[in-house]
Design an enzyme around this catalytic site. Structure first.
Site, PDB file in Angstrom:
ATOM      1  N   GLU A   1       5.732 -14.798 -23.851  1.00 36.83           N
ATOM      2  CA  GLU A   1       6.098 -16.075 -23.692  1.00 36.83           C
ATOM      3  C   GLU A   1       4.675 -17.200 -23.649  1.00 36.83           C
ATOM      4  O   GLU A   1       3.970 -16.798 -22.851  1.00 36.83           O
ATOM      5  CB  GLU A   1       6.825 -16.269 -22.105  1.00 36.83           C
ATOM      6  CG  GLU A   1       7.239 -17.757 -21.934  1.00 36.83           C
ATOM      7  CD  GLU A   1       7.876 -17.833 -20.579  1.00 36.83           C
ATOM      8  OE1 GLU A   1       9.038 -18.332 -20.439  1.00 36.83           O
ATOM      9  OE2 GLU A   1       7.222 -17.405 -19.692  1.00 36.83           O
TER      10      GLU A   1
ATOM     11  N   TYR B   1       7.093 -25.068 -26.518  1.00 34.73           N
ATOM     12  CA  TYR B   1       7.420 -23.590 -25.990  1.00 34.73           C
ATOM     13  C   TYR B   1       7.743 -22.731 -27.119  1.00 34.73           C
ATOM     14  O   TYR B   1       8.375 -22.997 -28.098  1.00 34.73           O
ATOM     15  CB  TYR B   1       8.455 -23.908 -25.151  1.00 34.73           C
ATOM     16  CG  TYR B   1       9.067 -22.410 -24.471  1.00 34.73           C
ATOM     17  CD1 TYR B   1       8.425 -22.070 -23.284  1.00 34.73           C
ATOM     18  CD2 TYR B   1      10.029 -21.802 -25.084  1.00 34.73           C
ATOM     19  CE1 TYR B   1       9.115 -21.148 -22.746  1.00 34.73           C
ATOM     20  CE2 TYR B   1      10.683 -20.478 -24.635  1.00 34.73           C
ATOM     21  CZ  TYR B   1       9.913 -20.199 -23.368  1.00 34.73           C
ATOM     22  OH  TYR B   1      10.190 -19.049 -22.655  1.00 34.73           O
TER      23      TYR B   1
END
Length: 382
Positions: free
Chosen positions: A193, A106
């Protein structure tokens, strides 16, 4: 993203079934498979569900199956944890090449109030929401603030690459981190993101999926990006408000609010809740609204069928109360206000404003202060 040297899966957007067929043929792998991704302004697509019953907004399938799935996706509504129960319309599919990924991580760049600048967030685990990752692997979450004046340094990029526990070339991984920051800064992003940020078999970092947000105030210099905005993904009332420089956010209550100033708007909503009511929206007309903007604000409020009363709360500084009053009268005559209307005016030209309202022959409930206004608005619908 590829313009900034970021590794991304090859893919093509599809707006029709013909587009899907052509894109699938172009993107198929050696096993005749492709990836179909619903393009909506929300996350959680993989676990989402279409209102027609199809499970999942992201599918890996064969080229032959792609067209059948596309028929159930294009033009349909996808509901995810982030869309709310109304869901979002899927007008575009992204047909991507299926990548052979060996692990997922991530990565994100966000704006941080505490440091008054960008902060990079990484986790050596990925493939699910950052909230879940933070709960399961708190020790693996890396946060690196970046000085907006100097930008990302080689040391910070390397720190993030090592924190992600990359197995390939760590220098190449650090360069990918720097490229992602360059995208963030150059495109006036509020968020980048990448989830998952993945590694292929050779250890190369690939932005397998991403969600980006952009600063609306930078629209004038990011024309190419903002030209891609899909207004079907946005509340029509917010679209209408933006055309007249009004700040509007729809809520679930039944008392429509029109206020000048974000702070006063928040306080107004709080006091409505304190008196047992529920605000239907956040609507800030700003500190220098024209009469026409007030009229348009009323049109937006009255178009909401759940609104059972309207509360206007104006503190005139730069904004003049007589301008607001004239706008209220014009709006009432043009659109017709069929619900109780509570008005509280205070500040510049307040006496002139009250005189305009009192001589208008419009049924208005006058309030002396904010507390009085909120209580009267709540009482009007009880």
């Amino acid at each position: 993203m590829s313009k900034f040297g970021i590794n991304v899966p090859p893919g093509k957007p599809a707006f029709s079934l013909d587009d899907v067929k052509k894109a699938a043929e172009a993107m198929k792998d050696e096993n005749n498979q492709v990836v179909l991704k619903s393009q909506i302004y929300a996350g959680g697509r993989g676990l989402g569900k279409f209102t027609n019953g199809l499970q999942g907004g992201v599918h890996i399938c064969t080229v032959d199956r792609a067209l059948d799935l596309a028929k159930q996706m294009l033009g349909q509504t996808l509901v995810t944890k982030q869309t709310g129960p109304a869901g979002k319309p899927v007008n575009t599919l992204y047909i991507a090449k299926k990548m052979k990924l060996k692990r997922e991580m991530y990565f994100a760049i966000l704006l941080d109030r505490k440091t008054a600048g960008p902060v990079m967030i990484g986790c050596s685990e990925g493939g699910t929401s950052i909230e879940d990752l933070a709960e399961k692997f708190p020790e693996k979450i890396i946060k690196i603030p970046v000085d907006i004046r100097t930008g990302i340094t080689d040391e910070q990029a390397m720190q993030m690459a090592k924190g992600l526990a990359v197995t390939g070339d760590v220098n190449a991984a650090a360069q990918q981190i720097k490229n992602l920051y360059k995208l963030f800064a150059s495109c006036d992003c509020t968020m980048v993101e990448v989830n998952p940020l993945a590694e292929d078999a050779a250890g190369n970092l690939i932005a397998a999926d991403a969600k980006l947000g952009f600063d609306d105030n930078a629209a004038y210099r990011q024309k190419e990006i903002f030209a891609l905005k899909d207004e079907s993904q946005i509340d029509p009332r917010e679209v209408a408000a933006s055309k007249y420089d009004l700040n509007y956010i729809g809520l679930d209550g039944n008392i429509g609010c029109m206020v000048n100033g974000a702070g006063l708007a928040m306080a107004t909503m709080d006091i409505i809740k304190l008196h047992g009511g529920s605000p239907a929206n956040f609507l800030d007309v700003g500190g220098n609204a024209s009469e026409q903007q007030v009229v348009e604000a009323f049109k937006i409020l009255t178009s909401d069928k759940q609104v059972k009363a309207i509360l206007v709360n104006i503190f005139g500084g730069i904004m003049k109360c007589d301008v607001i009053a004239s706008g209220i009268v014009s709006a009432a005559k043009q659109v017709g206000v069929k619900v109780p209307l509570v008005v509280r005016l205070e500040g510049t030209n307040v006496d002139a404003g009250k005189k305009i309202l009192s001589s208008s022959n419009i049924d208005i409930i006058a309030a002396d202060d904010l507390d009085d206004a909120a209580s009267k608005a709540v009482a009007a619908i009880c």
